[in-house]
Design a protein around this motif. Structure first.
Motif, short mmCIF file in Angstrom:
data_model
loop_
_atom_site.label_atom_id
_atom_site.label_comp_id
_atom_site.label_asym_id
_atom_site.label_seq_id
_atom_site.Cartn_x
_atom_site.Cartn_y
_atom_site.Cartn_z
N ALA A 1 5.64 11.44 2.60
CA ALA A 1 5.52 12.37 3.73
C ALA A 1 5.39 13.78 3.16
N ILE A 2 4.24 14.41 3.38
CA ILE A 2 3.97 15.74 2.84
C ILE A 2 4.12 16.76 3.96
N VAL A 3 5.06 17.70 3.77
CA VAL A 3 5.38 18.67 4.80
C VAL A 3 5.48 20.06 4.18
N ARG A 4 5.42 21.07 5.03
CA ARG A 4 5.60 22.44 4.54
C ARG A 4 7.05 22.66 4.13
N PRO A 5 7.30 23.63 3.26
CA PRO A 5 8.66 23.82 2.74
C PRO A 5 9.74 23.97 3.80
N GLY A 6 9.45 24.66 4.90
CA GLY A 6 10.48 24.90 5.90
C GLY A 6 10.51 23.90 7.04
N SER A 7 9.72 22.85 6.97
CA SER A 7 9.62 21.90 8.08
C SER A 7 10.87 21.04 8.21
N VAL A 8 11.19 20.69 9.44
CA VAL A 8 12.30 19.78 9.73
C VAL A 8 11.72 18.41 10.01
N LEU A 9 12.11 17.42 9.24
CA LEU A 9 11.58 16.07 9.41
C LEU A 9 12.39 15.35 10.49
N PRO A 10 11.72 14.75 11.46
CA PRO A 10 12.44 14.04 12.51
C PRO A 10 13.29 12.90 11.96
N MET B 1 0.84 -1.19 0.00
CA MET B 1 0.00 0.00 0.00
C MET B 1 0.88 1.24 0.00
N ARG B 2 0.50 2.21 -0.82
CA ARG B 2 1.22 3.49 -0.85
C ARG B 2 0.34 4.52 -0.14
N VAL B 3 0.86 5.07 0.95
CA VAL B 3 0.10 5.98 1.79
C VAL B 3 0.77 7.35 1.82
N ALA B 4 -0.03 8.39 1.63
CA ALA B 4 0.44 9.76 1.81
C ALA B 4 0.04 10.23 3.20
N VAL B 5 0.90 11.01 3.82
CA VAL B 5 0.63 11.55 5.15
C VAL B 5 0.91 13.04 5.11
N THR B 6 -0.12 13.85 5.32
CA THR B 6 0.08 15.30 5.42
C THR B 6 0.29 15.66 6.89
N GLY B 7 1.02 16.75 7.12
CA GLY B 7 1.40 17.07 8.50
C GLY B 7 2.44 16.10 9.01
N ALA B 8 3.25 15.58 8.09
CA ALA B 8 4.17 14.49 8.44
C ALA B 8 5.32 14.90 9.35
N SER B 9 5.55 16.20 9.52
CA SER B 9 6.59 16.63 10.44
C SER B 9 6.03 16.95 11.82
#
Length: 222
Positions: free
Chosen positions: A29-38, A1-9
């Motif tokens: 993983a869909i994040v805002r341009p300036g977000s830092v991904l854990p 399954m391919r899952v998209a997640v918004t608010g991923a950060s």
């Protein structure tokens, strides 16, 4: 399954991504341009965009089997934040899903969504706008599960001992649970067809006497 997640950060979103990767899902993983991904989410395909960029959002969703919406307004002096994120932002994601033919969605909402007389509404009527976002999804004709967690906890030390409590809409008023369990329930919902079209409220406790078989979403929905 391919899952998209918004608010991923976000604090819940990155756990959804991590749990999905652990289950062997392909994850965008869909994040805002300036977000830092854990750290620890290196297996995900990262898309950086603004939700109001419909072309970029559609591109990120194209080819996915499902979307978990884990976006949520953050504390801010902008009292319109909840309207922009929890209502209009959800509608933007819904419209993008329709455009690319994505039919399966899970929304992370909140216990007491839609309630007017609640302290959380001091923060820009957040529960009112969360309910509006829910309603747009309910009326969309798509396969939607709305997960309403109680208070969200960061601590995970006793997560194995936590026992989930499931209920339908407007049955629980308080309680809490670790964010990690919210993430797991969202993914369980994708794997349990009977969850589509349902509002599921969840909290958890550590019981004095653990149940022989802790409640699972599939058995609660059966």
């Amino acid at each position: 399954m391919r899952v998209a997640v918004t608010g991923a950060s976000g604090k819940t979103g990155w756990r959804v991504v991590a749990e999905a990767l652990a289950r062997g899902f392909e994850v965008r993983a869909i994040v805002r341009p300036g977000s830092v991904l854990p750290a620890g989410l290196e297996g995900a395909e990262v898309h950086r965009l603004q939700l109001n960029d419909s072309a970029a959002l559609q591109q990120a969703l194209r080819g996915c089997d499902a979307l978990v919406i884990a976006t949520g307004a953050r504390p801010s002096i902008d009292l319109l934040g909840p309207l922009k994120v929890d209502a209009l932002g959800v509608r933007q994601q819904l419209e993008a899903c329709r455009s690319v033919g994505l039919k399966r969605l899970v929304l992370v909402s909140s216990l007491c969504a839609g309630r007017w007389l609640h302290p959380l509404n001091l923060f820009g009527l957040i529960l009112v706008w969360k309910r509006l976002g829910e309603q747009w999804l309910e009326q969309s004709g798509l396969e939607v599960t709305i997960v309403r967690p109680g208070g969200l906890k960061e601590a995970e030390e006793d997560i194995a001992a936590q026992e989930l409590r499931f209920s339908g809409a407007d049955q629980q008023e308080d309680g809490s649970l670790p964010r990690r369990l919210v993430a797991r329930v969202c993914l369980d919902a994708l794997e349990v067809p009977a969850s589509a079209g349902r509002i599921i409220e969840i909290t958890s406790t550590v019981p004095d006497v653990p149940a022989p078989e802790p409640p699972a979403l599939a058995s609660w929905l059966a």
